[in-house]
Write a protein that holds these residues in place. Structure first.
Motif, PDB file in Angstrom:
ATOM      1  N   GLY A 265       0.801  -1.213   0.000  1.00 51.95           N
ATOM      2  CA  GLY A 265       0.000   0.000   0.000  1.00 51.95           C
ATOM      3  C   GLY A 265       0.836   1.266   0.000  1.00 51.95           C
ATOM      4  N   LEU A 266       2.091   1.167  -0.413  1.00 57.25           N
ATOM      5  CA  LEU A 266       2.980   2.320  -0.417  1.00 57.25           C
ATOM      6  C   LEU A 266       3.092   2.898  -1.817  1.00 57.25           C
ATOM      7  CD1 LEU A 266       5.898   0.839   1.722  1.00 57.25           C
ATOM      8  CD2 LEU A 266       4.030   2.281   2.523  1.00 57.25           C
ATOM      9  N   GLY A 267       3.159   4.231  -1.919  1.00 53.94           N
ATOM     10  CA  GLY A 267       3.406   4.853  -3.207  1.00 53.94           C
ATOM     11  C   GLY A 267       4.848   4.700  -3.623  1.00 53.94           C
ATOM     12  N   LEU A 268       5.729   4.547  -2.648  1.00 51.96           N
ATOM     13  CA  LEU A 268       7.150   4.352  -2.912  1.00 51.96           C
ATOM     14  C   LEU A 268       7.555   2.962  -2.449  1.00 51.96           C
ATOM     15  CD1 LEU A 268       8.620   7.726  -1.572  1.00 51.96           C
ATOM     16  CD2 LEU A 268       8.124   7.134  -3.939  1.00 51.96           C
ATOM     17  N   SER A 269       8.518   2.386  -3.142  1.00 50.17           N
ATOM     18  CA  SER A 269       9.056   1.114  -2.679  1.00 50.17           C
ATOM     19  C   SER A 269       9.776   1.333  -1.354  1.00 50.17           C
ATOM     20  CB  SER A 269      10.036   0.557  -3.713  1.00 50.17           C
ATOM     21  OG  SER A 269      11.235   1.315  -3.703  1.00 50.17           O
ATOM     22  N   PRO A 270       9.988   0.280  -0.575  1.00 50.21           N
ATOM     23  CA  PRO A 270      10.735   0.439   0.678  1.00 50.21           C
ATOM     24  C   PRO A 270      12.116   1.062   0.472  1.00 50.21           C
ATOM     25  CG  PRO A 270       9.618  -1.674   0.655  1.00 50.21           C
ATOM     26  CD  PRO A 270       9.429  -1.085  -0.718  1.00 50.21           C
ATOM     27  N   VAL A 271      12.813   0.654  -0.603  1.00 57.55           N
ATOM     28  CA  VAL A 271      14.140   1.222  -0.863  1.00 57.55           C
ATOM     29  C   VAL A 271      14.030   2.705  -1.191  1.00 57.55           C
ATOM     30  CG1 VAL A 271      16.114   1.195  -2.440  1.00 57.55           C
ATOM     31  CG2 VAL A 271      15.188  -0.955  -1.571  1.00 57.55           C
ATOM     32  N   ALA A 272      13.065   3.067  -2.049  1.00 60.90           N
ATOM     33  CA  ALA A 272      12.904   4.469  -2.430  1.00 60.90           C
ATOM     34  C   ALA A 272      12.502   5.325  -1.236  1.00 60.90           C
ATOM     35  CB  ALA A 272      11.870   4.592  -3.542  1.00 60.90           C
ATOM     36  N   GLN A 273      11.573   4.832  -0.422  1.00 58.39           N
ATOM     37  CA  GLN A 273      11.115   5.619   0.722  1.00 58.39           C
ATOM     38  C   GLN A 273      12.239   5.822   1.738  1.00 58.39           C
ATOM     39  OE1 GLN A 273       7.213   5.387   1.792  1.00 58.39           O
ATOM     40  NE2 GLN A 273       7.434   6.290   3.816  1.00 58.39           N
ATOM     41  N   THR A 274      12.984   4.771   2.021  1.00 59.30           N
ATOM     42  CA  THR A 274      14.089   4.894   2.977  1.00 59.30           C
ATOM     43  C   THR A 274      15.150   5.853   2.464  1.00 59.30           C
ATOM     44  OG1 THR A 274      13.726   2.645   3.784  1.00 59.30           O
ATOM     45  CG2 THR A 274      15.871   3.628   4.228  1.00 59.30           C
ATOM     46  N   THR A 275      15.494   5.729   1.184  1.00 60.51           N
ATOM     47  CA  THR A 275      16.526   6.591   0.615  1.00 60.51           C
ATOM     48  C   THR A 275      16.065   8.041   0.572  1.00 60.51           C
ATOM     49  OG1 THR A 275      17.270   4.740  -0.767  1.00 60.51           O
ATOM     50  CG2 THR A 275      18.069   6.930  -1.347  1.00 60.51           C
ATOM     51  N   ALA A 276      14.831   8.270   0.111  1.00 58.62           N
ATOM     52  CA  ALA A 276      14.318   9.637   0.028  1.00 58.62           C
ATOM     53  C   ALA A 276      14.223  10.286   1.403  1.00 58.62           C
ATOM     54  CB  ALA A 276      12.949   9.639  -0.645  1.00 58.62           C
TER      55      ALA A 276
END
Length: 288
Positions: A265-276
């Motif tokens: 249910g995330l708009g960003l992948s876990p990797v993208a969200q953590t990095t951003a």
């Protein structure tokens, strides 16, 4: 307007973080020889009249244009002050933009937060790459362009076809920065090796398989951009942790938006969200 001259959009709200984003956007527009559009979104409010709100917006945009003129006098930015919710307006504008550049936090952000809700929302839904500029929010005015201390571009690469848009953006960014290396980071674990049909217990064989996968995914790009020096970095362990660490010595860190986050249910992948969220420098989130 063709895809090659779509503007770089800089979102400003009067905060120190948005001024840093404006400076970054102006320099990037110069490098890519693209127009710059400075946008201040006026959120619906009952605290002041639309006339007063528009007057404040015009003052902010005028100051932003003056700031840009000091930093990049060659640019002649356009301005826009739509009445809308910030994330919704910027997502709509992203359909006709080469990228949207935002500060990591705005005026309404809590200092304890590493990234604001609007930045994450736009990165999750925009039609073009979104660059989130992390910084300490210093108040100094930009009088001249300062050379980047770390010219390298770091990009997170997934071992499948979803990396094509990410690689295209990363190579196109690196080619505008003479002397910049493009570091292609691919995180792997014994578990991901097993899921991809690779060796389960042989760590050395799994590392070799990850290196081959990275070479296959990135094949052809160096021929397309021969002037860019490429460094392939298959890394054992968390890709997000590696990218966050690498962002501290990178001009820009590039990640793909969707890779594994949809089912959560995330708009960003876990990797993208953590990095951003945790990066130490600017991060580009690319739709893929």
């Amino acid at each position: 307007m063709t895809a090659t001259d779509l503007p770089v959009i800089a979102a400003v709200d009067g905060s120190a973080h948005s001024r840093q984003a404006l400076d970054w956007a102006a320099q990037e527009a110069l490098r890519r020889r693209l127009p710059l559009m400075i946008v201040h979104v006026r959120p619906p409010t009952r605290r002041m009249s639309q006339e007063s709100q528009l007057r404040e917006a015009e003052e902010l945009l005028t100051g932003s244009v003056r700031r840009t003129a000091r930093l990049a006098p060659e640019l002649h930015p356009s301005t826009l002050a739509p009445l809308d919710f910030p994330a919704a307006a910027l997502v709509s504008l992203s359909q006709d933009a080469s990228m949207v550049v935002m500060g990591s936090r705005g005026l309404g952000g809590f200092r304890s937060l590493m990234i604001g809700s609007n930045s994450l929302a736009v990165a999750s839904m925009a039609a073009c790459p979104v660059v989130i500029v992390h910084g300490e929010g210093r108040e100094e005015e930009a009088e001249e362009e300062v050379a980047e201390a770390f010219p390298d571009i770091v990009v997170g690469v997934a071992a499948d076809e979803s990396s094509a848009a990410v690689l295209e953006f990363a190579f196109a960014t690196a080619v505008t920065r003479p002397g910049a290396r493009l570091r292609l980071v691919h995180g792997w674990t014994m578990f991901t090796s097993m899921l991809s049909g690779g060796p389960v217990f042989d760590r050395e064989a799994a590392a070799d398989a990850a290196e081959r996968s990275l070479a296959e995914v990135t094949a052809g790009w160096q021929e397309k951009y021969p002037q860019v020096e490429v460094v392939r970095e298959p890394v054992s362990g968390s890709a997000a942790r590696t990218l966050v660490t690498a962002s501290g010595t990178a001009a820009l860190t590039v990640v793909g938006r969707r890779k594994g986050g949809e089912d959560l249910g995330l708009g960003l992948s876990p990797v993208a969200q953590t990095t951003a969220t945790h990066a130490l420098g600017p991060v580009a989130v690319v739709p893929c």
